[in-house]
Scaffold this active site. Sequence first.
Site, short mmCIF file in Angstrom:
data_model
loop_
_atom_site.label_atom_id
_atom_site.label_comp_id
_atom_site.label_asym_id
_atom_site.label_seq_id
_atom_site.Cartn_x
_atom_site.Cartn_y
_atom_site.Cartn_z
N GLU A 130 6.84 0.51 -0.11
CA GLU A 130 7.57 -0.70 -0.51
C GLU A 130 8.13 -0.61 -1.92
O GLU A 130 8.06 -1.57 -2.69
CB GLU A 130 6.65 -1.92 -0.37
CG GLU A 130 6.29 -2.18 1.08
CD GLU A 130 5.30 -3.34 1.25
OE1 GLU A 130 5.55 -4.16 2.13
OE2 GLU A 130 4.28 -3.39 0.54
C1 ACM Z 1 1.60 -1.17 3.13
O1 ACM Z 1 1.06 -1.95 3.93
N1 ACM Z 1 2.58 -1.59 2.35
C2 ACM Z 1 1.18 0.21 3.02
#
Ligand code: ACM
Length: 546
Positions: A358
């Site tokens: 992310e």
């Molecule tokens: C995640 O759940 N962003 C690895």
Amino acid sequence: MRRRSARKHPSRPLLRRSRLIRLLGALLLAAAATGAGGGTAEAAAPAVPADDTDPRARVVPVPATVTPGGTPYTLTRRTAIRVPGTAQARGVGDYLAGVLRPSTGYPLPVTAAAGEDGIRLRLATTGREVEDLGAEGYRLEADADAVTITARQPAGLFHGVQTLRQLLPAAVERRTAQSGPWRVPGGTITDVPRFAYRGAMLDVSRHFFTVPQVKRYIDQLALYKINKLHLHLSDDQGWRIAIDSWPRLATYGGSTQVGGGRGGFYSKDDYREIVRYAQSRYLTVVPEIDMPGHTNAALASYARLNCDGVAPPLYTGTNVGFSSLCVPKDVTYDFVDDVVRELAALTPGPYLHIGGDEAHSTSPQDYAAFMDRVQPVVAKYGKTVIGWHQLTGARPAEGAVAQYWGLKGDEREVVAAAKAGTKMILSPGNRAYLDMKYTKDTPLGLDWAGYVEVRQSYDWNPGAYLKGAPASAVLGVEAPLWSETVSTSDHIEYLAFPRVAGIAELGWSPAATHDWDAYRVRLAAQGPRWDALGIDFYRSPQVLWE
Ligand code: ACM
């Protein structure tokens, strides 16, 4: 785009949840039994061994090979625990005695004296009888005279001891004297793991968990032969590990958490104690510093880490994707080098997780450039890189491991990397994420990956999961528990149990044993054990709890 947590913080304290859940569970069971309720479709007669002393009806993860039969062994006041003369084997014997003494009330001396009776732990490194047991396997033989656990390594003895626990009545887990009899069914179990990596992750950043809380979870994971504890030590909301060369990371960056509580951090001695305790339970700690995104706590602690030289405020919400280390700045790599050096020095295990998920505020070019500079730093300090699977969209270093958290197993870069030799840890969000709600009514957890009931969590095959990638690319499985909504041990346990037991079975047991109907009977047998251990678990209506 997937989001794991773009959700407001639920501040409900779960008042009297456990009583309510028990009541609901009882009602659902009654409904299933009378054919009147939502549990009926799941309540058909299970295809499992009829004899409930058969380990295949009781032990999770189900052992690879079971030959039941013969006279059971019964523990008595005169039973001794016989161990080999090594300190590690002695440690396993002491651990077993610690489990058994309070409930049985028996003295159970741990002795290096040889003998043909009692509970015998044996190490054997050569010979036909152990050649297939590998580093973690064991053989457990029970008859009227003895229970004998044989392994090549202490880890195998320890895993065999977990099987022995589950062969004894659930009351053996209680910490006060109980009435027996304490019988171990006769027969032979030969057992080795399917995958080398069987992990659970705890997010100690979104909410901080103390050393005793982490130890409690370690003990619970060990019962299911989990052998890796992944600690998510940093995120936007908190930095949780002391780093001497950058002290404000912990003292300031660790000073709060989701919802604005006090947060906390592990001193180096705290972390060493977690590592030591995990080792005593044959789990390896895998520390994670999430980079280049999920770094607000670090950026808030040191203005110079920011591209504009201005420190943002601490963050106590649950959005993701808004922070990034400053990829062009040299100080970023001084920071990474110092953090990785100090953390690697504290960590005996081979892995260091660098996150990489992310990174929505880092351009793809910057992301790849960052990973190109950071992966060699991990190697320089003697560790193997693990990264979330977004690393496969950059240039994973030779030997790097990717942790998959998607939903379908068909992402092009992931499959290509797996084919090209990048090993995979599988944590599909809609299977292995312990923070997903079980149903819409689950009072904790998130739902971006959907609801994950017990069957959904168990019923998939890690070896065939990544579409077009070879099974040999799979290093193992891991069950992550993100803690945006989780702030107590009770919360951890309610979301982890029963699901973590299913992920553990996927990691340990041979694919050929995979069978939901048989699994849920074994799982039902865990309920009284969890009650005895004080684990407040989710009484899924998919399971006919004992
Ligand atoms: C995640 O759940 N962003 C690895």
